[in-house]
Design an enzyme around this catalytic site. Sequence first.
Site, PDB file in Angstrom:
ATOM      1  N   VAL A 198       0.841  -1.192   0.000  1.00 31.87           N
ATOM      2  CA  VAL A 198       0.000   0.000   0.000  1.00 31.87           C
ATOM      3  C   VAL A 198       0.882   1.249   0.000  1.00 31.87           C
ATOM      4  CG1 VAL A 198      -1.747   1.303   1.262  1.00 31.87           C
ATOM      5  CG2 VAL A 198      -1.873  -1.202   1.169  1.00 31.87           C
ATOM      6  N   GLY A 199       0.643   2.118  -0.973  1.00 31.85           N
ATOM      7  CA  GLY A 199       1.505   3.293  -1.099  1.00 31.85           C
ATOM      8  C   GLY A 199       2.897   2.909  -1.549  1.00 31.85           C
ATOM      9  N   GLY A 200       2.980   1.864  -2.378  1.00 34.17           N
ATOM     10  CA  GLY A 200       4.275   1.305  -2.782  1.00 34.17           C
ATOM     11  C   GLY A 200       5.017   2.077  -3.840  1.00 34.17           C
ATOM     12  N   GLY A 201       4.461   3.216  -4.279  1.00 35.56           N
ATOM     13  CA  GLY A 201       5.169   4.091  -5.214  1.00 35.56           C
ATOM     14  C   GLY A 201       5.504   3.417  -6.530  1.00 35.56           C
ATOM     15  N   ASP A 222      -1.231   2.327  -5.415  1.00 36.51           N
ATOM     16  CA  ASP A 222      -0.930   3.737  -5.203  1.00 36.51           C
ATOM     17  C   ASP A 222      -1.882   4.572  -6.053  1.00 36.51           C
ATOM     18  OD1 ASP A 222       0.445   6.158  -4.363  1.00 36.51           O
ATOM     19  OD2 ASP A 222       2.210   4.901  -4.024  1.00 36.51           O
ATOM     20  N   MET A 243      -6.119   4.041  -0.647  1.00 35.39           N
ATOM     21  CA  MET A 243      -6.102   3.178   0.538  1.00 35.39           C
ATOM     22  C   MET A 243      -7.120   3.605   1.583  1.00 35.39           C
ATOM     23  SD  MET A 243      -2.496   4.446   2.166  1.00 35.39           S
ATOM     24  CE  MET A 243      -2.075   6.184   2.224  1.00 35.39           C
ATOM     25  N   LYS A 256       4.882   0.407   4.220  1.00 42.55           N
ATOM     26  CA  LYS A 256       6.243   0.844   4.486  1.00 42.55           C
ATOM     27  C   LYS A 256       6.303   2.367   4.511  1.00 42.55           C
ATOM     28  CE  LYS A 256      10.941   0.868   2.588  1.00 42.55           C
ATOM     29  NZ  LYS A 256      10.975   2.305   2.240  1.00 42.55           N
ATOM     30  N   HIS A 260       2.877   7.045   9.174  1.00 47.81           N
ATOM     31  CA  HIS A 260       3.322   8.263   9.863  1.00 47.81           C
ATOM     32  C   HIS A 260       2.939   9.523   9.087  1.00 47.81           C
ATOM     33  CE1 HIS A 260       7.512   8.942   7.780  1.00 47.81           C
ATOM     34  NE2 HIS A 260       6.603   8.569   6.909  1.00 47.81           N
TER      35      HIS A 260
END
Length: 356
Positions: A198-201, A222, A243, A256, A260
């Site tokens: 998720v958000g793996g670019g 993404d 997501m 990853k 944050h």
Amino acid sequence: MAFMSGDSATELFQAQAQLYRVMYSFLNPMSIKWAVELGIPNVIHNHGQPITLSDLVSALEVPQAKATCVQRLMRLLAHNGFFAIIKVYESKEEAYALTPTSQLLVSGTDHCLSAMVGFLNDPTLVGVYHQLGKWTCGEDRTIIETALGPRGYWDFVHQTPTHMQAFNEAMESDSHVMRLALRDCKSVFEGLDSIVDVGGGTGNTAKIICEAFPNLKYIVLDLPQVVDGLTGNKNLSFVSGNMLKSIPQADAILLKWVLHNWGDDDCIKILKNCKDAISGRGKGGKVIIIDIVINEKQDEHEMTEVKLLCDVIMMTSLNGKERDEKDWKRLFMDAGFKYYKIFPTFGFRSLIELYP
């Protein structure tokens, strides 16, 4: 004004030195960028042994009048542990050698972080921090809005091609640490048939994990503007999505350095979507999180400082936060998870296994 005693004067001067040290420390990242732009780590690496100042100046093609500038730059960086100064017995000159830190700045290696140095020293993004006071007293959610107008950080990055490229290159360089970490955490991915990053670019982490687990079905999720035009292979595919709305089904979900970036409410939404995505996998489903866990009582001072600096960046730029274990546990429980394990295997970041 009362006369200052000797002890009080000493304390005052020590305090003054500490204040000036912190105020001048903005030059530390600039000096690292300076060295990278000159190509100093590459020159020393290619030299094959410690290099003298005269040879370094020659290799850099720096005017002789600027040789002392190079020497003074190297003195500062050596003091901060970026290079080592070696005595050369057959020569009257000292020589410079790489340290583990400056080895991270050598181009063409599997662990080069030069792109991250350039990204974090971007003049536009560094400049916004002159607005901290104004941002604190204002209504804007992020300092980006205060400094650059009514758009968030991600809008700024995606709408500015040069920043988008710099961001992707920085994240790709950071993903290289996965090769090192996989040696110690292969068991985390063993036994999995499928995983969603998720958000793996642009998929750098995906490619590294796929190399180690060629039978793993790997999906990178993404935003459309990130993954459009990217091609995978028989085991790796790119899917556009959000997501905060839904996540494809898989044995495991990888987050990853993602959570944050977000406040607690959004993190809970993301984690609930993760839970839904693995709910059909029985007891085998899990979420794998790589992120910072603040631990001021156990970490060394320098490690805690890195984490707290990251927290300020997340707070001001993205309305996100770095979290201690109590914060993480609260998110996990509120999202409906029951069990987690934390492994401090990624330097200033940890690996967390999360189970429903």
